[in-house]
Enzyme design. Structure first.
Site, PDB file in Angstrom:
ATOM      1  N   THR A 186      -6.017 100.687  43.007  1.00 15.85           N
ATOM      2  CA  THR A 186      -7.056  99.795  42.492  1.00 15.85           C
ATOM      3  C   THR A 186      -7.614 100.174  41.128  1.00 15.85           C
ATOM      4  OG1 THR A 186      -8.718 101.037  43.707  1.00 15.85           O
ATOM      5  CG2 THR A 186      -7.815  99.090  44.792  1.00 15.85           C
ATOM      6  N   LEU A 195      -4.469 107.774  46.549  1.00 20.73           N
ATOM      7  CA  LEU A 195      -3.795 106.489  46.647  1.00 20.73           C
ATOM      8  C   LEU A 195      -4.674 105.334  46.159  1.00 20.73           C
ATOM      9  CD1 LEU A 195      -0.939 106.323  47.584  1.00 20.73           C
ATOM     10  CD2 LEU A 195      -1.716 105.502  49.811  1.00 20.73           C
ATOM     11  N   CYS A 196      -6.009 105.449  46.403  1.00 21.83           N
ATOM     12  CA  CYS A 196      -6.878 104.339  46.014  1.00 21.83           C
ATOM     13  C   CYS A 196      -6.959 104.226  44.494  1.00 21.83           C
ATOM     14  CB  CYS A 196      -8.262 104.481  46.645  1.00 21.83           C
ATOM     15  SG  CYS A 196      -9.201 105.850  45.978  1.00 21.83           S
ATOM     16  N   THR A 197      -6.821 105.360  43.780  1.00 18.29           N
ATOM     17  CA  THR A 197      -6.795 105.303  42.317  1.00 18.29           C
ATOM     18  C   THR A 197      -5.562 104.538  41.865  1.00 18.29           C
ATOM     19  OG1 THR A 197      -7.968 107.396  42.105  1.00 18.29           O
ATOM     20  CG2 THR A 197      -6.682 106.684  40.208  1.00 18.29           C
TER      21      THR A 197
END
Ligand SMILES: [Zn+2]
Lengths: 563, 438
Positions: free
Chosen positions: B217, B212-214
């Site tokens: 952000t 999810l962080c990829t």
């Protein structure tokens, strides 16, 4: 809420219908398919040919023609889906053509009920077709004419058997059938050129890894692994006479060096980018070597001696061969796999690879133009074709089309340079060469036993007398086996010889058991494999069968042999 | 039974003339067939008397219905809940443009009935989960041509659960096919006797999800931008509208969002077609591979019903039961014996040993089940020997057990303890023996 206006590049109705296949062979492949005109010369109960066409009409192969003089009988209705009860007594070619056309309004279907014997005597009879499918039984004389036409006009030809639980097809391709777009496994395609970095890449490495120690945990954990590997390679080289790791032992040591660079003092206790780098060491530190397929292309006469009327493929291959001589590497494909990285670092890395790929392409293109000028060719090759070749250069494939065997009563089958291979296959339990041999015997039997019916159709072994025909056929297959052993210059002792004979006898018996009749499932299966190969040949994408494919519906296995 | 009797039978009532080829092969003893199998009339009797269930009337299903009808089966039932979409028409050959929007099972059944005289096809337009064991008990075997792994796992567990050792009729062979592009596989499962769908699950490991962080952000690929629009932007900006993958306006919105994000990050390559592919998780599908795999499945069905040759999985447990097919680089098949697993949650009885890090939170542990190749559970609930650790399927229990999610595994279970993991999509529970990593 306002509705979103449709985008300008939204899919057309054709793109919607063909969406699931366009994701495989793309618009180029689809265009090639739509320009094709496929001729089916249908014989016997003829289901395998119709099932093949079904799988070509659905994806939109532009035109087909069925040549079949048979009249629909009751027995056709039990095995052929593209006939209805009211087809009885009518032309089978016409009825199948009509029902196939229903599958796809974009496809043009034609038919002829003329017997092949008269059809083939007309000059230019086969000229309109870009690809020919012929289903057995066909008399050897007519098969010879078709093969001669295919060889002369470079028209791909498929010769197909489907009898009982067995089927076979042979593919006759032009002498040189090169494929550029082979669709290799995505895992194998990135060439990162770690052992031969160019200045722009080296500069990026220095820029992004100069202060590794001082980086925050977040930055350190996001340095792209390609840059990490190159950074540590520099370190390694400075301690090893400027040489990269040479062997497995050194590569393992290098891997430990990379692993030791992992920062573990962070909250995660490790780093994903470092793990990726460690995993990539063994795969990416091999000196660039040409695959045997590429070597074969570079060494072939067509590449070494390109001529004014050479196919574009050979001109480009020749240019890339020169490029390889100059640079010791193939043109860079320019793709970079996804990896743990910040967006801008990854994009920067991607751009360095893309720029280099464009430079390599420009160099190849200028060699192409030089060759064209030297050969005084007037039509310059499209840049896009050169670019596609550069991208796929490491995975190009050359298939050398070869003739196919024609079984004639009383004549010995010649195996030539494949005799030793055929001999080895006789005792290989995974090889289905015994099915191939049984079909050779089947054709020979048919040619010696013409039925009284129309069409000069052959009488299939086992039509009425299972036991007597089996005995004859076993003897014929045995003869073919003995001829293989002889031509290979070998001998075979017992118990091997007896085992081979027993295996052959079983396979022949299974074949004769069907009395020439088709089982729908076997023909549907084979219609799927033949259609798939036709699509590969027409689109010049993926790697086609070279050159015989046997399907054993008893053991559920396929074997592809070059025979 | 000798050949003349079959010929008489055919000529006698006239209706078997069309089965000339099939009758001939079935009435002759084959060299590879079990000599104890009946030949001729008795084998043909089997074909015309058994009831067969086909699950799925899509790419594989259309082919399977045609093939079974032309293999001499006369009583076929078919289940499919879907309606016809225009993108089905490049391979689902029983459907025409005018059928778009109608139920697949219904249209397919009527078409094959009208083309092949004498076959009866009974459609059911709904879910396989609507039917109970009594329904499934009426069939001799099940042929499955599905693209949904959940549905496959459900029918597999149902058929395994139906086996009653006292009653041989309760064992229903499952013949299953699947395709993706130029590749596919077909297999025969004898529930409880040979490897089942669940035993084979790790052959079809799910693709690892993008973190999810990829997406949030640091996108790098066009697909990351599309997933961002799909998972994050839609919920932020269009919370009140339920995303409909088949609504072109919705796909267009996602496409334009993704395109804008890609431009912001300098990422090339977002297209409408890619947006559709990512959002709908589209798997390429072509007529030829469907034809091959469906015909392979039906060939096994025919051999099984007539005994005219040994089908896959016979004799159990050592016979080959699985064929993989690959057609992109020449053609290869690999036909082998997939072994039954003693720790299979459906057909085995041992708990699977799992090494875990005791410092993991229960939350991390729960989430890991989606990507475990042998489990692939999206909404797992977990019980230990002593108590319920986390229960998602019932809201009140979820609330009650939610505080456990933040706890470390070492606080909840002991080294060597057995746990049971279940998921509302399946009617089975996975047994694991947890071993702490030192
Ligand atoms: Zn199992």
């Amino acid at each position: 809420m306002a509705t979103t206006p449709p985008p300008l590049q939204g899919p057309t109705s054709k793109e919607k219908k063909y969406d699931r296949q366009l994701r495989l062979w793309g618009a180029n492949g689809q265009a090639a398919l739509e320009e094709a005109h496929i001729l089916l010369i249908n014989s016997g109960s003829g289901v395998v040919g119709i099932e093949t066409l079904k799988n070509l009409v659905l994806p939109g192969a532009g035109n087909f023609t069925i040549l079949d003089s048979a009249i629909v009988e009751e027995a056709d209705l039990g095995v052929n889906f593209f006939l209805a009860s009211d087809s009885l007594g009518k032309s089978r070619a016409e009825q199948c053509c009509e029902l196939l056309k229903e599958l796809n309004p974009d496809v043009d279907g034609h038919f002829s009920s003329e017997p092949i014997e008269t059809f083939i005597t007309k000059p230019d009879a086969l000229d309109p077709y870009t690809l020919i499918l012929a289903t057995a039984p066909i008399s050897p004389e007519i098969l010879e004419i078709i093969i001669a036409h295919a060889t002369e006009t470079l028209t791909p030809l498929f010769y197909i058997h489907s009898v009982g639980f067995y089927s076979h097809f042979s593919v006759h391709l032009p002498h040189a059938f090169p494929v550029v777009d082979t669709h290799p496994d995505p895992v194998t395609i990135s060439d990162l050129r770690l052992l031969n970095p160019w200045p722009a890449l080296t500069q990026l490495v220095q820029e992004k890894t100069a202060h590794l120690e001082a980086m925050s945990d977040d930055d350190h954990g996001h340095v792209p692994y390609v840059l990490l590997l190159l950074h540590f390679l520099e370190k390694w080289k400075s301690a090893h006479d400027d040489k990269a790791p040479q062997n497995y032992k050194e590569k393992s040591e290098f891997r430990e060096m990379v692993r030791a660079g992992t920062r573990t003092s962070n909250p995660e206790g490790g780093e994903e980018n470092s793990e990726e780098a460690v995993a990539a060491v063994l795969k990416n530190l091999n000196p660039p070597e040409l695959s045997s397929n590429v070597k074969e292309v570079f060494n072939s006469a067509e590449c070494v001696g390109a001529s004014p009327d050479s196919q574009n493929f050979w001109i480009i291959a020749s240019a890339i061969s020169s490029f390889h001589k100059n640079n010791k590497v193939l043109p860079l494909p320019g793709s970079v796999p996804d990896m743990k990285a910040k967006s801008n670092d990854y994009i920067a890395l991607q751009n360095v690879y893309k720029t280099k790929a464009r430079e390599d392409f420009a160099e190849v293109l200028s060699i192409v133009r030089d060759i064209e000028a030297a050969l005084e060719r007037t039509n310059p090759i499209d840049e896009k074709e050169v670019e596609a070749f550069c991208k796929g250069a490491a995975h190009i494939k050359l298939v050398r089309g070869k003739g196919m065997h024609i079984a004639k009563p009383g004549e010995t089958i010649e195996w030539l340079d494949r005799a030793k291979f055929a001999f080895g296959s006789l005792t290989n339990p995974d090889s289905l060469i015994h099915i191939y041999i049984a079909f050779l015997a089947y054709d020979s039997f048919g040619a010696a036993h013409p039925a009284d019916g129309l069409n000069g159709a052959a009488l299939a072994p086992g039509t009425t007398d299972f036991e007597a025909d089996t005995e004859k056929m076993v003897g014929m297959a045995q003869q073919i086996i003995d001829d293989i052993i002889k031509e290979a210059g070998k001998t075979m002792e017992d118990p091997e010889y007896t085992e081979v004979k027993e295996q052959s006898q079983k396979v022949v018996t299974e074949l004769v058991r069907a009395g020439g009749g088709e089982l729908h499932n076997i023909s549907a299966f084979t219609g799927g494999t033949v259609a798939q190969e036709v699509i590969k040949v027409i689109t010049k994408q993926y790697v086609p069968v070279d050159n015989c494919c046997m399907w054993d519906g008893v053991s559920s296995t396929i074997s592809v042999l070059r025979l | 039974m000798d050949e003349t009797t079959v010929a008489d039978m055919a000529n006698g009532d006239g209706s078997r003339i069309k089965w000339k080829f099939l009758d001939r092969i079935v009435s002759r003893q084959g060299p590879f067939a079990d000599p104890d199998n009946p030949i001729g009339e008795q084998a043909l009797q089997m074909l015309s008397s058994v009831k067969v269930l086909v699950i799925g009337a899509g790419g594989l299903g259309c082919e399977i219905l045609k093939n079974l009808a032309l293999s001499g089966f006369t009583d076929i039932h078919v289940i499919d809940m879907d309606t016809i979409d225009v993108s089905n028409l490049n391979r689902q050959f029983l459907f025409r443009q005018a059928d778009v929007g109608k139920h697949k099972a219904e249209v397919a059944a009527r078409f094959v009935e009208s083309r092949v005289r004498g076959v009866k096809i009974t459609p059911y337009c709904g879910k396989i989960q609507d039917k109970d064991e009594d329904y499934y008990m009426q069939f001799a075997f099940v042929v499955c041509g599905l693209d949904s792994i959940e549905a496959r796992r459900w029918i597999n567990a149902t058929l395994v659960g139906m086996v009653d050792e006292e009653n041989p009729d309760s064992l229903k062979p499952l013949i299953d096919g699947g395709t993706e592009g130029f590749k596919g596989q077909s297999k025969v499962i004898l529930p409880t006797m040979t490897s089942c769908i669940e035993c084979q699950l790790d052959l079809h490991a799910p693709r690892a999800a993008v973190p999810l962080c990829t997406l949030a952000t640091i996108p790098r690929q066009p697909q990351h931008c599309i997933e961002w629009a799909h998972i994050i932007a839609w919920d932020e900006e269009r919370k009140d509208i339920t995303l409909d993958n088949d609504d072109p306006e919705h796909i267009t919105w996602l496409y334009q969002k993704a395109l804008k994000r890609a431009e912001d990050f300098d990422i090339p390559g977002v297209t409408y077609s890619m947006t559709q592919g990512v959002v709908k998780n589209i798997i390429p599908a072509i007529a030829s591979t469907n034809a091959i795999i469906a015909a392979s499945c039906c060939n096994e069905a025919f051999k099984f019903a007539t005994g005219s040759n040994p089908s896959l999985a016979y004799p159990p447990p050592d016979a080959n039961n699985y064929m993989t097919y690959s057609g992109d680089d020449s053609i290869y098949t690999y036909t082998f014996t997939h072994e039954k697993k003693d720790d299979c949650p459906v057909c085995g009885n041992l708990a699977k040993t799992m090494e875990i890090d005791p410092s993991w939170t229960l939350q991390e542990f729960v989430e890991s089940f989606a990507e475990r190749p042998e489990a692939q559970l999206k909404k797992p609930s977990i019980r230990s020997e002593a108590k319920t650790l986390y229960m998602q399927s019932i809201a009140s229990l979820e609330e009650q057990t939610r505080p456990n999610l933040a706890k470390k595994l070492s606080e909840l279970v002991s080294d060597g303890e057995e746990i049971a993991v279940s998921d509302p999509a399946l009617q089975i529970s996975f047994k694991y023996k947890l071993v702490f990593k030192s």
